[in-house]
Design a protein around this motif. Structure first.
Motif, mmCIF file in Angstrom:
data_model
loop_
_atom_site.group_PDB
_atom_site.id
_atom_site.type_symbol
_atom_site.label_atom_id
_atom_site.label_comp_id
_atom_site.label_asym_id
_atom_site.label_seq_id
_atom_site.Cartn_x
_atom_site.Cartn_y
_atom_site.Cartn_z
ATOM 1 N N VAL A 282 -5.403 -8.653 0.346
ATOM 2 C CA VAL A 282 -4.640 -8.861 1.583
ATOM 3 C C VAL A 282 -4.104 -10.292 1.629
ATOM 4 O O VAL A 282 -2.939 -10.537 1.972
ATOM 5 C CB VAL A 282 -5.518 -8.579 2.816
ATOM 6 C CG1 VAL A 282 -4.751 -8.893 4.099
ATOM 7 C CG2 VAL A 282 -5.987 -7.124 2.814
ATOM 8 N N GLY A 283 -4.962 -11.248 1.263
ATOM 9 C CA GLY A 283 -4.552 -12.646 1.283
ATOM 10 C C GLY A 283 -3.397 -12.925 0.338
ATOM 11 O O GLY A 283 -2.493 -13.717 0.654
ATOM 12 N N HIS A 284 -3.411 -12.275 -0.820
ATOM 13 C CA HIS A 284 -2.320 -12.470 -1.783
ATOM 14 C C HIS A 284 -1.000 -11.950 -1.215
ATOM 15 O O HIS A 284 0.054 -12.596 -1.366
ATOM 16 C CB HIS A 284 -2.647 -11.748 -3.092
ATOM 17 C CG HIS A 284 -1.551 -11.854 -4.117
ATOM 18 N ND1 HIS A 284 -1.168 -13.045 -4.668
ATOM 19 C CD2 HIS A 284 -0.750 -10.906 -4.669
ATOM 20 C CE1 HIS A 284 -0.183 -12.847 -5.537
ATOM 21 N NE2 HIS A 284 0.093 -11.557 -5.538
ATOM 22 N N TYR A 285 -1.064 -10.802 -0.550
ATOM 23 C CA TYR A 285 0.145 -10.249 0.067
ATOM 24 C C TYR A 285 0.693 -11.233 1.107
ATOM 25 O O TYR A 285 1.908 -11.489 1.164
ATOM 26 C CB TYR A 285 -0.170 -8.911 0.719
ATOM 27 C CG TYR A 285 1.010 -8.262 1.406
ATOM 28 C CD1 TYR A 285 1.884 -7.434 0.706
ATOM 29 C CD2 TYR A 285 1.259 -8.502 2.760
ATOM 30 C CE1 TYR A 285 2.977 -6.856 1.344
ATOM 31 C CE2 TYR A 285 2.350 -7.934 3.406
ATOM 32 C CZ TYR A 285 3.204 -7.103 2.692
ATOM 33 O OH TYR A 285 4.287 -6.535 3.320
ATOM 34 N N SER A 336 -8.724 -2.601 1.160
ATOM 35 C CA SER A 336 -7.627 -3.527 1.492
ATOM 36 C C SER A 336 -6.474 -2.784 2.147
ATOM 37 O O SER A 336 -5.807 -3.332 3.040
ATOM 38 C CB SER A 336 -7.150 -4.266 0.237
ATOM 39 O OG SER A 336 -6.455 -3.399 -0.644
ATOM 40 N N ASN A 337 -6.232 -1.528 1.741
ATOM 41 C CA ASN A 337 -5.167 -0.742 2.375
ATOM 42 C C ASN A 337 -5.395 -0.613 3.875
ATOM 43 O O ASN A 337 -4.482 -0.805 4.682
ATOM 44 C CB ASN A 337 -5.113 0.664 1.759
ATOM 45 C CG ASN A 337 -4.396 0.692 0.414
ATOM 46 O OD1 ASN A 337 -3.920 -0.338 -0.071
ATOM 47 N ND2 ASN A 337 -4.319 1.861 -0.186
ATOM 48 N N LEU A 338 -6.631 -0.285 4.244
ATOM 49 C CA LEU A 338 -6.918 -0.087 5.658
ATOM 50 C C LEU A 338 -6.833 -1.401 6.434
ATOM 51 O O LEU A 338 -6.350 -1.442 7.572
ATOM 52 C CB LEU A 338 -8.299 0.550 5.837
ATOM 53 C CG LEU A 338 -8.625 0.991 7.271
ATOM 54 C CD1 LEU A 338 -7.582 1.979 7.787
ATOM 55 C CD2 LEU A 338 -10.017 1.595 7.348
ATOM 56 N N ILE A 339 -7.294 -2.474 5.809
ATOM 57 C CA ILE A 339 -7.201 -3.782 6.468
ATOM 58 C C ILE A 339 -5.731 -4.125 6.723
ATOM 59 O O ILE A 339 -5.367 -4.582 7.816
ATOM 60 C CB ILE A 339 -7.880 -4.871 5.621
ATOM 61 C CG1 ILE A 339 -9.389 -4.618 5.511
ATOM 62 C CG2 ILE A 339 -7.627 -6.255 6.225
ATOM 63 C CD1 ILE A 339 -10.111 -5.552 4.567
ATOM 64 N N LYS A 340 -4.892 -3.892 5.732
ATOM 65 C CA LYS A 340 -3.465 -4.174 5.889
ATOM 66 C C LYS A 340 -2.861 -3.333 7.015
ATOM 67 O O LYS A 340 -2.064 -3.826 7.823
ATOM 68 C CB LYS A 340 -2.722 -3.931 4.579
ATOM 69 C CG LYS A 340 -3.010 -4.971 3.506
ATOM 70 C CD LYS A 340 -2.239 -4.705 2.218
ATOM 71 C CE LYS A 340 -0.763 -4.949 2.384
ATOM 72 N NZ LYS A 340 -0.023 -4.794 1.119
ATOM 73 N N LEU A 347 2.259 -1.383 3.106
ATOM 74 C CA LEU A 347 1.637 -1.151 1.814
ATOM 75 C C LEU A 347 2.698 -1.220 0.734
ATOM 76 O O LEU A 347 3.844 -0.819 0.939
ATOM 77 C CB LEU A 347 0.948 0.207 1.774
ATOM 78 C CG LEU A 347 -0.187 0.458 2.779
ATOM 79 C CD1 LEU A 347 -0.767 1.856 2.568
ATOM 80 C CD2 LEU A 347 -1.271 -0.589 2.663
ATOM 81 N N THR A 348 2.303 -1.694 -0.439
ATOM 82 C CA THR A 348 3.210 -1.667 -1.578
ATOM 83 C C THR A 348 3.301 -0.238 -2.109
ATOM 84 O O THR A 348 2.530 0.646 -1.704
ATOM 85 C CB THR A 348 2.713 -2.592 -2.690
ATOM 86 O OG1 THR A 348 1.462 -2.077 -3.198
ATOM 87 C CG2 THR A 348 2.494 -4.015 -2.179
ATOM 88 N N GLU A 349 4.217 -0.008 -3.003
ATOM 89 C CA GLU A 349 4.384 1.340 -3.550
ATOM 90 C C GLU A 349 3.111 1.827 -4.227
ATOM 91 O O GLU A 349 2.683 2.967 -4.034
ATOM 92 C CB GLU A 349 5.554 1.365 -4.544
ATOM 93 C CG GLU A 349 5.839 2.755 -5.104
ATOM 94 C CD GLU A 349 7.051 2.776 -6.019
ATOM 95 O OE1 GLU A 349 7.247 3.792 -6.718
ATOM 96 O OE2 GLU A 349 7.807 1.780 -6.050
ATOM 97 N N SER A 350 2.494 0.960 -5.039
ATOM 98 C CA SER A 350 1.262 1.363 -5.726
ATOM 99 C C SER A 350 0.130 1.605 -4.733
ATOM 100 O O SER A 350 -0.689 2.512 -4.912
ATOM 101 C CB SER A 350 0.850 0.301 -6.747
ATOM 102 O OG SER A 350 0.574 -0.940 -6.114
#
Length: 366
Positions: A282-285, A336-340, A347-350
């Protein structure tokens, strides 16, 4: 006996299990010429050692080349199938002398085949390394079974160090140095980080393992161990941890001794490596996409329910049906998906693909 065509080494003689062995100092330039290893694709029972993992060679070779004044190698161990003759320098020093080995002898490395291959690669780039040396322990070869037994015995009691210890003792890698600086500068991390283990027992007085913090730092800027860090990246990682620690009330409860680390691990996913590394993603995003407002998103962490009883959110992501925390690359990304999503981030494509697979699997189970 005089060997007209032979290798000659100053040597020390020792005794193990009533059998002689010899320790010599060998110039690196000779290593690729005299030491061979069994790389043939033949059944394991007919080999004297495991097949070499060639992906390790460039890493070890780069270690030599990048640290020409600091690299350290332990001894190679080899079996010699051929004539050996040891001549003492005197009766008083009977175990110090000269070892001659017939030129037609076969050498089989029992321990150190990857080091040997890496030395060969390093010499191609830096021939001057050939004047340096490495210690070699020679045993007299007594056939395949004996060579296999030597390999087995040398590896029987070998215990790899934990990745946390490797990071703790690494004074060269920038990620390792930064991770240790961060831990020492933030009271919560300094007090509750285990610097030796890679996973914590349920009764551990610590909250985090050093390797989890290290891995989180790598994920924060999308780099790997050994890569260089810019000053901007260093500043971001340090500030990120400062903001993160202030944004999770459950961590403050432990710091203020209102609850124990054990209680937090039992009841909260925020006390586990899967959470930390998910936060790294998440931090990287945020670092890439929200360079000026990322702090505002991290501060929203205090609104998220990290309780393990919150099965709707975390079951199947951070932990499985048995309640056991499960840290894999997939569960890290699912967490991380849920946190985002809770922070209102795309979310990114992947990441969407991972989410779709997860949701489809949940429907099948239902």
């Amino acid at each position: 006996m005089t060997l007209n065509f032979s290798y000659s080494f100053p040597a020390l003689r020792g005794i193990q299990a009533n059998k002689e062995f010899y320790t010599v100092i060998c110039p690196l330039r000779l290593i690729p010429k005299i030491f061979l290893f069994d790389e043939e694709e033949i059944p394991p029972e007919h080999r004297a050692q495991r097949l070499m993992n060639k992906s390790r060679i460039p890493e070890i070779a780069n270690y030599i080349l990048e640290n020409p004044k600091e690299y350290v190698f332990s001894s190679l161990t080899a079996s010699v199938d051929g004539e050996l003759n040891f001549q003492s320098i005197s009766e008083e020093n009977s175990d110090i002398g000269n070892l001659t080995i017939s030129l037609d002898s076969k050498f089989l490395i029992n321990d150190g085949q990857h080091r040997r291959a890496a030395i060969e690669e390093a010499l191609k780039i830096s021939p001057d390394l050939g004047n340096e040396s490495i210690s070699v322990v020679f045993f007299h070869d007594r056939g395949l079974k004996r060579s296999q037994q030597i390999f087995s015995d040398l590896n029987r009691h070998a215990v790899n160090t934990t990745s946390s210890i490797g990071i703790l003792y690494d004074h060269r890698d920038q990620f390792a140095l930064l991770t240790k600086d961060i831990i020492s500068s933030i009271p919560l991390l300094e007090r509750y980080t285990d610097k030796e283990k890679v996973s914590l027992s349920k009764n551990s007085p610590k909250l985090f393992a050093l390797n989890h913090i290290f891995n989180t730092n790598c994920r924060l800027i999308g780099k790997k161990k050994g890569e260089l860090l810019s000053e901007q990246e260093r500043s971001f990682i340090l500030e990120f941890w400062t903001v993160l620690v202030e944004s999770i009330p459950e961590w403050k409860l432990v710091l203020n001794k209102e609850i124990s680390p054990r209680e937090l691990r039992q009841n909260c996913i925020a006390a586990h490596g899967v959470f930390l590394e998910a936060v790294g993603i998440v931090g990287h995003y945020l670092y890439v996409n929200m360079p000026t407002t990322w702090r505002d998103f991290i501060k929203k962490f205090h609104k998220i329910d990290w309780n393990r009883d919150n099965k709707i959110d975390w079951l199947g992501r951070a932990y499985g049906p048995t309640g056991r925390i499960n840290k894999t690359n997939e569960t890290i990304h699912l967490t991380s998906n849920l946190i985002k999503c809770k922070l209102g981030l795309d979310l990114t494509e992947s990441e969407r693909e991972i989410e779709i697979r997860f949701l489809e699997g949940q429907k099948i189970e239902v």
